[in-house]
Write an enzyme that holds these catalytic residues in place. Structure first.
Site, mmCIF file in Angstrom:
data_model
loop_
_atom_site.group_PDB
_atom_site.id
_atom_site.type_symbol
_atom_site.label_atom_id
_atom_site.label_comp_id
_atom_site.label_asym_id
_atom_site.label_seq_id
_atom_site.Cartn_x
_atom_site.Cartn_y
_atom_site.Cartn_z
ATOM 1 N N THR A 45 0.829 -1.181 0.101
ATOM 2 C CA THR A 45 -0.073 -0.113 -0.067
ATOM 3 C C THR A 45 0.696 1.036 0.088
ATOM 4 O O THR A 45 0.707 2.345 -0.748
ATOM 5 C CB THR A 45 -1.092 -0.019 1.329
ATOM 6 O OG1 THR A 45 -1.719 -0.997 1.169
ATOM 7 C CG2 THR A 45 -1.931 1.248 1.182
ATOM 8 N N ASN A 102 -5.238 -9.256 -8.349
ATOM 9 C CA ASN A 102 -5.704 -9.994 -6.770
ATOM 10 C C ASN A 102 -6.654 -10.719 -6.657
ATOM 11 O O ASN A 102 -6.592 -11.717 -5.824
ATOM 12 C CB ASN A 102 -5.034 -8.936 -5.558
ATOM 13 C CG ASN A 102 -6.210 -7.719 -5.794
ATOM 14 O OD1 ASN A 102 -6.011 -7.009 -6.703
ATOM 15 N ND2 ASN A 102 -7.075 -7.531 -4.799
ATOM 16 N N GLN A 113 0.652 -9.385 -6.513
ATOM 17 C CA GLN A 113 0.626 -10.788 -6.526
ATOM 18 C C GLN A 113 1.260 -11.455 -7.518
ATOM 19 O O GLN A 113 1.508 -12.657 -7.423
ATOM 20 C CB GLN A 113 -1.083 -10.903 -7.080
ATOM 21 C CG GLN A 113 -2.007 -10.226 -6.037
ATOM 22 C CD GLN A 113 -2.331 -11.071 -4.690
ATOM 23 O OE1 GLN A 113 -1.950 -12.231 -4.646
ATOM 24 N NE2 GLN A 113 -2.624 -10.350 -3.789
ATOM 25 N N SER A 149 5.071 -6.542 -2.192
ATOM 26 C CA SER A 149 4.734 -6.841 -0.915
ATOM 27 C C SER A 149 5.360 -7.949 -0.202
ATOM 28 O O SER A 149 5.241 -8.976 -0.765
ATOM 29 C CB SER A 149 3.113 -6.782 -0.876
ATOM 30 O OG SER A 149 2.781 -7.041 0.701
ATOM 31 N N CYS A 186 -16.690 -5.907 3.088
ATOM 32 C CA CYS A 186 -17.643 -5.273 3.902
ATOM 33 C C CYS A 186 -17.392 -3.809 4.408
ATOM 34 O O CYS A 186 -16.327 -3.613 5.097
ATOM 35 C CB CYS A 186 -17.744 -6.205 5.245
ATOM 36 S SG CYS A 186 -19.006 -7.682 5.194
#
Ligand code: PLP
Length: 390
Positions: A72, A151, A185, A205, A329
């Site tokens: 990020t 991803n 990824q 990452s 969510c």
């Protein structure tokens, strides 16, 4: 009950070889790399070695490797770090299927009136069309950011082709367009040679590759004007201040050495293909959400028609199986996956898709357990589904 983890694209366990390597840096080798005494020199040597190892992986110079806190931060640094350089509002080209680390950074820059952004669509197989990048280029375009592999679907994007197009365009113009790819990824499986890809900026990452969380890399090609987002000391060539995360950096150096192991890759692909075939044979009305060929070997993103993905996940979890849905969510409301929505424009599909992602620790016995459990779950949920076919 067994516990089976099929969510490696979210995060992975720390690889035992990495854990072993970093343990001394959590105890006796605790020095600050900026200190000149022996403790500091020992830490500096470890950081330098890790930087060289990442540089070798990317085929770049060690000085072009900047350690960050994760994917990020690297994405933010690549995008914001470039944009800050321009007086007039610059233009960015990206795609609608990027990770939120890219998408939300672009949206925020638009809100702040610091950039205008073109969000490209993808074709029916989930790929950005290189010619669309070319068409979107404007006079004030300064950056293109397209991910290497998605991803959610694992679909591989034509980065090399886009890189070549941008290079060609750059020969005809005064203000250079920089090219960033988020390879978070892809790094475990695809060629990350920056010269092959023709990129100026590339994000990695650690925790997807088996390091602890909180370490990332941004490759910044020499001469690329990046303003730091975090200012302070002269760490990371003045591009990212803060005392180095030495254990994380050592882990990253080790992780890139362990990734892209040919045998491991083909084993994972074999298991993924076996899993997918079994699921599609045993369960009717299942569709693949990825490009049939150009996709990562570890991801299987499947649409289980007529049911809510979240309920599949909960039922799997009750049986000890961890997977994920594309949906996030947000404050109690279920948002359909922006990736599946962009590809298929179908909220039902976006809500009934599940991502299974495999890693180096998975074996056939574990997959056979999922293959045994899943058909019953789907049958039960379809019986009570309000969405259609029972
Ligand atoms: N980019 C992609 C494509 C990702 O999949 C992720 C994590 O899921 C990130 C960026 C963010 O990486 P990190 O978790 O290291 O911040």
């Amino acid at each position: 009950m067994p516990k089976i983890y099929l969510d490696y694209a979210a995060t992975a366990p720390v690889r035992p070889q990495i854990e072993k390597k970093i343990m001394p840096f959590l105890s006796e080798k605790f020095g600050n790399p900026s200190s000149i005494h022996s403790f500091g020199r020992e830490a500096r040597k470890a950081v330098d070695e890790a930087r060289e190892s990442v540089a070798k992986f990317l085929n770049c110079e060690p000085l072009e490797v900047i350690f960050t806190s994760g994917g990020t931060e690297s994405d933010n640094l690549a995008i914001r770090g470039i944009v800050t350089n321009y007086k007039l509002v610059p233009h960015i080209i990206t795609s609608k299927i990027e990770h939120h680390a890219v998408l939300h950074t672009c949206k925020q820059l638009e809100k702040e009136k610091l950039a205008e952004v073109t969000y490209l669509d993808v074709n029916k197989t989930g790929r950005v069309k290189p010619e669309d990048v070319k068409k979107a280029i404007k006079k004030n375009t300064i950056l293109t950011s397209i991910m290497y592999a998605n991803n959610e679907t694992g679909t591989i994007q034509p980065i090399r082709e886009i890189g070549k197009i941008i290079e060609k365009e750059n020969k005809k113009r005064k203000n250079k367009i920089y090219f960033h790819t988020d390879a978070v990824q892809a790094a475990g499986y695809l060629n990350c040679n920056i010269k092959y890809l023709h990129v100026d900026l590339l994000t990695l990452s650690g925790h997807k590759l088996g390091t602890p969380k909180g370490i990332g890399v941004l490759f910044i090609k020499k001469g690329t004007p990046i303003h730091p987002l975090i200012t302070g000391g002269e760490h990371e060539a003045g591009k990212r201040a803060g005392t180095e995360n030495v254990p994380g950096i050592v882990a990253m150096g080790q992780a890139v050495k362990l990734s892209q192991n040919g045998r491991e890759k083909s084993q994972i692909k074999k298991l993924r293909d076996y899993f997918e075939k079994q699921i599609m044979t045993k369960i009717p009305d299942v569709e693949l959400n990825s490009h049939p060929k150009d996709r990562l070997p570890n991801i299987s993103n499947l649409n289980f028609k007529y049911i809510e993905g979240e309920s599949i996940l909960l039922n799997l979890d009750l049986k000890g199986i961890a997977a994920s849905s594309g949906s996030a969510c947000t404050s109690g409301s279920l948002e359909p996956s922006h990736v599946i929505m962009t590809i298929y424009d179908d909220p039902l599909r976006a809500n009934s898709s599940i991502r299974f992602s495999l890693g180096w620790d998975i074996n056939k016995k574990e997959l056979d357990y999922v293959i045994k459990i899943l058909p019953g779950i789907i049958k039960k949920l379809r019986k009570i589904s309000p969405f259609g076919k029972k």
